[in-house]
Write an enzyme that holds these catalytic residues in place. Structure first.
Site, PDB file in Angstrom:
ATOM      1  N   ASN A 171      10.319 -12.659  39.737  1.00 30.35           N
ATOM      2  CA  ASN A 171      10.722 -13.233  41.030  1.00 30.35           C
ATOM      3  C   ASN A 171      11.807 -14.293  40.833  1.00 30.35           C
ATOM      4  OD1 ASN A 171       8.793 -11.683  42.236  1.00 30.35           O
ATOM      5  ND2 ASN A 171       7.336 -13.340  42.578  1.00 30.35           N
ATOM      6  N   ASP A 180       8.748 -19.518  43.603  1.00 26.86           N
ATOM      7  CA  ASP A 180       9.663 -18.818  42.683  1.00 26.86           C
ATOM      8  C   ASP A 180      11.099 -18.843  43.224  1.00 26.86           C
ATOM      9  OD1 ASP A 180       7.556 -18.219  41.004  1.00 26.86           O
ATOM     10  OD2 ASP A 180       7.145 -16.304  41.988  1.00 26.86           O
TER      11      ASP A 180
HETATM   12  P1  ATP Z   1       3.816 -19.977  45.264  1.00 26.94           P
HETATM   13  O1  ATP Z   1       2.984 -20.099  43.994  1.00 26.94           O
HETATM   14  O2  ATP Z   1       3.071 -19.358  46.421  1.00 26.94           O
HETATM   15  O3  ATP Z   1       5.142 -19.352  45.055  1.00 26.94           O
HETATM   16  P2  ATP Z   1       4.127 -22.878  45.088  1.00 26.94           P
HETATM   17  O4  ATP Z   1       2.802 -23.527  45.301  1.00 26.94           O
HETATM   18  O5  ATP Z   1       4.670 -22.804  43.715  1.00 26.94           O
HETATM   19  O6  ATP Z   1       4.107 -21.435  45.770  1.00 26.94           O
HETATM   20  P3  ATP Z   1       5.120 -24.334  47.353  1.00 26.94           P
HETATM   21  O7  ATP Z   1       5.008 -25.771  47.075  1.00 26.94           O
HETATM   22  O8  ATP Z   1       4.098 -23.714  48.245  1.00 26.94           O
HETATM   23  O9  ATP Z   1       5.247 -23.558  45.968  1.00 26.94           O
HETATM   24  O10 ATP Z   1       6.545 -24.016  47.989  1.00 26.94           O
HETATM   25  C1  ATP Z   1       7.763 -24.189  47.291  1.00 26.94           C
HETATM   26  C2  ATP Z   1       8.826 -24.671  48.260  1.00 26.94           C
HETATM   27  O11 ATP Z   1       8.997 -23.685  49.285  1.00 26.94           O
HETATM   28  C3  ATP Z   1       8.478 -25.951  48.991  1.00 26.94           C
HETATM   29  O12 ATP Z   1       8.839 -27.094  48.241  1.00 26.94           O
HETATM   30  C4  ATP Z   1       9.313 -25.809  50.271  1.00 26.94           C
HETATM   31  O13 ATP Z   1      10.648 -26.244  50.055  1.00 26.94           O
HETATM   32  C5  ATP Z   1       9.304 -24.295  50.501  1.00 26.94           C
HETATM   33  N1  ATP Z   1       8.254 -23.944  51.493  1.00 26.94           N
HETATM   34  C6  ATP Z   1       6.961 -23.656  51.244  1.00 26.94           C
HETATM   35  N2  ATP Z   1       6.283 -23.397  52.395  1.00 26.94           N
HETATM   36  C7  ATP Z   1       7.193 -23.530  53.404  1.00 26.94           C
HETATM   37  C8  ATP Z   1       7.137 -23.394  54.830  1.00 26.94           C
HETATM   38  N3  ATP Z   1       5.990 -23.090  55.459  1.00 26.94           N
HETATM   39  N4  ATP Z   1       8.271 -23.595  55.523  1.00 26.94           N
HETATM   40  C9  ATP Z   1       9.453 -23.893  54.909  1.00 26.94           C
HETATM   41  N5  ATP Z   1       9.558 -24.047  53.566  1.00 26.94           N
HETATM   42  C10 ATP Z   1       8.453 -23.873  52.818  1.00 26.94           C
END
Ligand code: ATP
Length: 296
Positions: A43, A246
């Site tokens: 990804n 990712d």
């Molecule tokens: P995953 O493992 O599901 O890929 P993660 O936990 O590593 O996710 P998150 O912190 O959930 O990562 O999300 C990464 C970034 O994506 C956030 O810092 C934000 O900028 C963006 N993001 C996540 N959710 C949203 C949302 N609902 N709307 C807009 N941007 C979002």
């Protein structure tokens, strides 16, 4: 522009929706079956390529049709997959059951478990000081750890996405010029509850800087003398956050490779992840550079 070298996983996601979890021995009628290219490494490599980065990936897939599909997806995005090996073991598969919007996942790492130090060496052949190296935790940990060390020794800028969370990854923090945990990974790696406390602990362990992703709360850029909250960007209704992290990580690497400052790279990453969450799927949801620039 600097080049990006990524060591990571490739998985095929098989997902199906179910009304409830079946009992032992029960056959249940499900719906919305989908096969998607996934795996954190793939990804992120796909995000780098679609967003205009010069990316080479190392990893492993099986000699099966899932492997063909994963490689085709990365190739069409524009990634160099010459250092992705094909092994006798099956391609990594995630079997995902979705009940009431909650995912239950069973992972067979397959070929991802066969990645070795020789793969990291092949990947970094020709890499120059100042290029970017990025990795995660879906391959054998000793290989990931040594690859970070090796990239560091060769003067690359190392980006470590410590996902999925594993306490043993604490040992890798000191080889990370930039570490990008989410909230849960930060807690596990730092052993601290507070956000700032957690970031301070990672800096104390030797990380150069930290970006914590906080889902819809955006992200926090943290290094000595800098604390910057970067809001998330809304590009429409968020319908599927699979792979948001990712997309964020790949986009970050692309802007860093282009010479952007950390904060600017984090803002670009927020835009790209903000667009990706408005679409279903992982790799398919990642915007192209043109789409991201148009939004900006
Ligand atoms: P995953 O493992 O599901 O890929 P993660 O936990 O590593 O996710 P998150 O912190 O959930 O990562 O999300 C990464 C970034 O994506 C956030 O810092 C934000 O900028 C963006 N993001 C996540 N959710 C949203 C949302 N609902 N709307 C807009 N941007 C979002």
């Amino acid at each position: 522009m600097k080049r990006i070298y990524l060591l990571g996983s490739l998985n095929c996601d098989l997902s199906i929706r179910a009304p409830y979890l079946p009992e032992r021995g029960e056959t249940l009628k499900g719906s919305d079956f989908m096969i998607n290219a996934g795996g954190k490494g793939a990804n992120q490599a796909c995000a780098c390529a679609k967003l205009g980065g010069k990316i080479r990936m190392a990893g492993a897939v099986g000699k099966d049709s899932f492997g063909d599909m994963l490689l085709a997806s990365l190739k069409s995005a524009g990634a160099d997959i010459s250092t992705v090996r094909r092994t006798e073991r099956n391609t990594g598969v995630a079997v995902i059951t979705v009940v009431d919007g909650d995912n239950r996942i069973i992972l067979d790492e397959g070929a991802n478990g066969e990645v070795t130090e020789a793969d990291a060496l092949a990947l970094l052949d020709g890499a120059q000081a100042g290029d970017i190296f990025v990795t995660q935790l879906e391959n054998p940990f000793p290989v990931v750890l040594n690859a970070l060390k090796l990239a560091r020794e060769r003067g690359l800028f190392t980006v470590f996405n410590p996902a999925p969370a594993k306490a043993e990854a604490r040992e890798a923090v000191k080889y990370s010029d930039l570490i990008t945990p989410n909230r849960k990974e930060l807690r596990l790696l730092s052993g601290k509850e507070g956000l700032d406390e957690g970031c301070e602990e990672l800096l104390a362990l030797g990380a150069g800087c930290v970006i914590v992703t906080l889902g819809e709360k955006g992200s926090l850029v943290y290094k000595r003398g800098v604390r910057l909250e970067v809001p998330c960007v809304s590009a429409g209704e968020a319908i599927d956050t699979t792979g948001a992290g990712d997309t964020f990580c790949g986009a970050l690497c692309v802007r860093l490779a282009e010479g952007a400052e950390l904060a600017e790279a984090a803002r670009f990453a927020s835009v790209c992840a903000g667009i990706a969450v408005t679409r279903r799927g992982a790799q398919i949801a990642i915007p192209t550079r043109e789409e991201a620039d148009r939004f900006l």
